[in-house]
Write a protein that holds these residues in place. Structure first.
Motif, short mmCIF file in Angstrom:
data_model
loop_
_atom_site.label_atom_id
_atom_site.label_comp_id
_atom_site.label_asym_id
_atom_site.label_seq_id
_atom_site.Cartn_x
_atom_site.Cartn_y
_atom_site.Cartn_z
N ALA A 24 -10.02 0.20 -1.39
CA ALA A 24 -11.25 0.83 -0.85
C ALA A 24 -11.06 1.73 0.62
O ALA A 24 -11.72 2.16 1.33
N GLY A 25 -9.62 1.47 0.98
CA GLY A 25 -9.25 1.88 2.30
C GLY A 25 -9.55 1.00 3.39
O GLY A 25 -9.56 1.63 4.64
N GLU A 26 -9.85 -0.14 3.18
CA GLU A 26 -10.20 -0.98 4.34
C GLU A 26 -9.13 -2.23 4.64
O GLU A 26 -8.06 -2.41 3.71
N ALA A 27 -9.21 -2.79 5.65
CA ALA A 27 -8.31 -3.94 6.18
C ALA A 27 -8.34 -4.88 5.18
O ALA A 27 -9.30 -5.02 4.89
N PRO A 74 -8.82 -8.47 4.07
CA PRO A 74 -9.75 -9.29 4.75
C PRO A 74 -9.34 -10.80 4.96
O PRO A 74 -10.20 -11.59 5.08
N GLU A 112 -8.89 -5.24 -3.71
CA GLU A 112 -10.31 -4.47 -3.58
C GLU A 112 -10.15 -3.80 -2.15
O GLU A 112 -10.55 -2.58 -1.98
N ALA A 113 -9.94 -4.44 -1.32
CA ALA A 113 -10.00 -4.00 0.11
C ALA A 113 -9.11 -2.68 0.34
O ALA A 113 -9.39 -1.75 0.87
N GLU A 118 -9.39 -10.03 -3.84
CA GLU A 118 -10.18 -9.44 -2.56
C GLU A 118 -9.32 -8.71 -1.79
O GLU A 118 -9.59 -7.48 -1.34
N GLU A 124 0.83 -1.23 0.11
CA GLU A 124 0.06 0.12 -0.05
C GLU A 124 0.73 1.22 -0.08
O GLU A 124 1.92 1.20 0.69
#
Length: 187
Positions: free
Chosen positions: A166-169, A171, A162-163, A159, A128
């Motif tokens: 999207a600024g997500e942890a 998964p 995409e996470a 997956e 990232e």
């Protein structure tokens, strides 16, 4: 062919080691050339390994599906012992449209593979962007098909990408990639 599972020295949050390598599409590419992207998927791969070859379609998909992802293939294999892994053959594959990565780079000295702790092909590292650096988010397999003839049921790296975008942890937990051993020149 020696079958190995990936096992890197890098841990989540570690900064990506810098590199500058010749690109099969022309010129050279450095890690800093990809800071316009939010994420970087660096995959140690090659042309001759059936495990790596089985993932080319998925890597091409990832390279084309996400505008904010740079997908960089790095081929560190001994091209003298494995002529299919030569820089000339890499250039041919890029020119023919077989490899559609953001960049396909040649690590002839194998220094980059050693700094990342890569051991097999394919060996994917997802980073990232953090300002002008990249930090490791996930070192894991691309999908759950672990043999060349298998069809994946779960596209795990999709997956994770995409996470991340999207600024997500991320998964999922890291699962070692499996493939041919890197063909070191000093072995």
């Amino acid at each position: 062919m020696v079958l190995l599972e990936s096992d890197s020295e890098l841990s989540p949050g570690d900064e990506a080691p810098a590199f500058e390598l010749p690109a099969a599409g022309g010129g050279t590419c450095a890690l800093s050339d990809f800071t316009d992207y939010d994420a970087l998927l660096l995959v140690f791969t090659c042309n001759h390994c059936p495990y790596a070859e089985a993932k080319v379609d998925e890597l091409n998909h990832l390279a084309g599906a996400y505008d904010d992802l740079a997908l960089v293939g790095v081929n560190p294999n001994d091209a003298e012992a494995y002529p299919d892994d030569s820089f000339e053959r890499m250039k041919e594959r890029v020119a023919a449209g077989e490899v559609e990565f953001t960049a396909y780079l040649r690590d002839e000295s194998q220094d980059v593979a050693r700094r990342y702790g890569a051991v097999c092909t394919p060996d994917p590292f997802l980073f990232e962007r953090d300002g002008d650096t990249f930090r490791l988010a996930l070192h894991s397999r691309l999908d759950d098909a672990m043999s060349p003839g298998e069809e994946p049921e779960r596209y795990e790296m999709r997956e994770a990408v995409e996470a991340l975008l999207a600024g997500e942890a991320v998964p999922l937990d890291a699962t070692p990639s499996q493939g041919c051993s890197i063909k070191w020149t000093d072995e």
